[in-house]
Design an enzyme around this catalytic site. Sequence first.
Site, short mmCIF file in Angstrom:
data_model
loop_
_atom_site.label_atom_id
_atom_site.label_comp_id
_atom_site.label_asym_id
_atom_site.label_seq_id
_atom_site.Cartn_x
_atom_site.Cartn_y
_atom_site.Cartn_z
N ASP A 89 0.84 -1.19 0.00
CA ASP A 89 0.00 0.00 0.00
C ASP A 89 0.89 1.25 0.00
O ASP A 89 1.76 1.38 0.86
CB ASP A 89 -0.90 0.03 1.25
CG ASP A 89 -1.84 -1.15 1.31
OD1 ASP A 89 -2.10 -1.75 0.25
OD2 ASP A 89 -2.32 -1.48 2.41
N THR A 112 -17.13 -11.01 12.53
CA THR A 112 -16.55 -9.95 13.36
C THR A 112 -17.49 -8.76 13.35
O THR A 112 -18.06 -8.40 12.32
CB THR A 112 -15.16 -9.56 12.85
OG1 THR A 112 -15.23 -9.23 11.45
CG2 THR A 112 -14.17 -10.70 13.02
N GLN A 114 -14.10 -9.63 -2.05
CA GLN A 114 -14.48 -10.14 -3.36
C GLN A 114 -15.96 -10.48 -3.47
O GLN A 114 -16.44 -10.82 -4.55
CB GLN A 114 -13.63 -11.37 -3.73
CG GLN A 114 -12.18 -11.07 -4.03
CD GLN A 114 -12.01 -10.31 -5.34
OE1 GLN A 114 -12.78 -9.41 -5.66
NE2 GLN A 114 -10.97 -10.65 -6.09
N ASP A 127 -7.83 -9.24 9.77
CA ASP A 127 -6.80 -10.23 9.48
C ASP A 127 -6.08 -10.66 10.75
O ASP A 127 -5.76 -11.84 10.95
CB ASP A 127 -5.79 -9.66 8.48
CG ASP A 127 -6.44 -9.21 7.18
OD1 ASP A 127 -7.51 -9.74 6.83
OD2 ASP A 127 -5.88 -8.30 6.53
N SER A 171 -2.03 17.50 -10.76
CA SER A 171 -0.90 16.92 -10.05
C SER A 171 -0.85 17.56 -8.67
O SER A 171 -0.94 18.79 -8.54
CB SER A 171 0.41 17.18 -10.80
OG SER A 171 1.51 16.67 -10.07
#
Length: 327
Positions: free
Chosen positions: A12, A223, A173, A257, A36
């Site tokens: 990341d 969770t 997903q 995780d 930018s």
Amino acid sequence: MRIAVTGSIATDHLMVFPGRFTDHLIPDRLAHISLSFLVDSLEVRRGGVAANIAFGLGSLGLTPQLVGAVGHDFAEYEIWLKEHGVDTAAVHVSSVRQTARFVCLTDEDGNQIAAFYAGAMAEAADTGLRDLTGHRTVPDLVLVCPNDPQAMLRYTQECRELGIPFAADPSQQLARLTGPEVRELVGGARWLFTNEYESALVLERTGWRRADVLDEVGAWVTTLGETGVRIERRGQDPLTVPAVPGVRAVDPTGVGDAFRAGFLTALSRDLPLETAARTGCVVAAAALETVGPQAYDVDFERLTAVFTASYGDEAALHLKAWWGGRR
């Protein structure tokens, strides 16, 4: 217990812009944008669901097998994972693509402009579990995490064919998978992991009722964020475990995780289900208090103290009899 963790491996790249994106948008020029932004900071974090979980399992004393696809730019990341107990021998290295990468620019209002490069993850389906079992120890459990959808389906099917128990963790997903694909991924799983929103998506995608899901899996672990975790099994009352109280939330990335790593590690040590859920919550709290999904430190004394303060001396007895293999 030998656990193989399949899924995404990524980095990341997180940048902060000290201003507002909207101040630089011209309403009648939005059809042709060329902007930018000069940023004040850049943080590069190791990530990817499978790598995050494998890092946690390895830090807690197991030797998980990481299964995924990366590019040649993975070398430094691989050293880090090996230093934390992860077996990376089954990681496929692409000859043409780089490791998956998430690039995100955040302004002072919290608005974000981001891009995700799947990269080598597109080749994940090229390596199957049969490659593991042919010359390595057969895993006792395969965790199927977010990945290239075809890879997820392949790993699930191979688990059934090889008779290897598997855990389904489709998470991000779910939005992309079709109903038949979700049913294929979930059906027969020993463990199904979701968060509360994802649990609703599972029902919506599959067309199943909650009871139907419980007929298909050994246990459904959901969770619930700051509320804790709920574990449901067919024919039994749900087990609800509260989260660790008073946690200073710094970064939620990878907290789920970390829970999975703590939970599965405790189960691998034959600890009771409630103790495993509490262990997952304690490890998740440690991750929440740090920046980055692989920045928390597995300190036995501190984690045991948090466990005891949160759930009591008696609850910690099982934990104290085992934990500490990496003191």
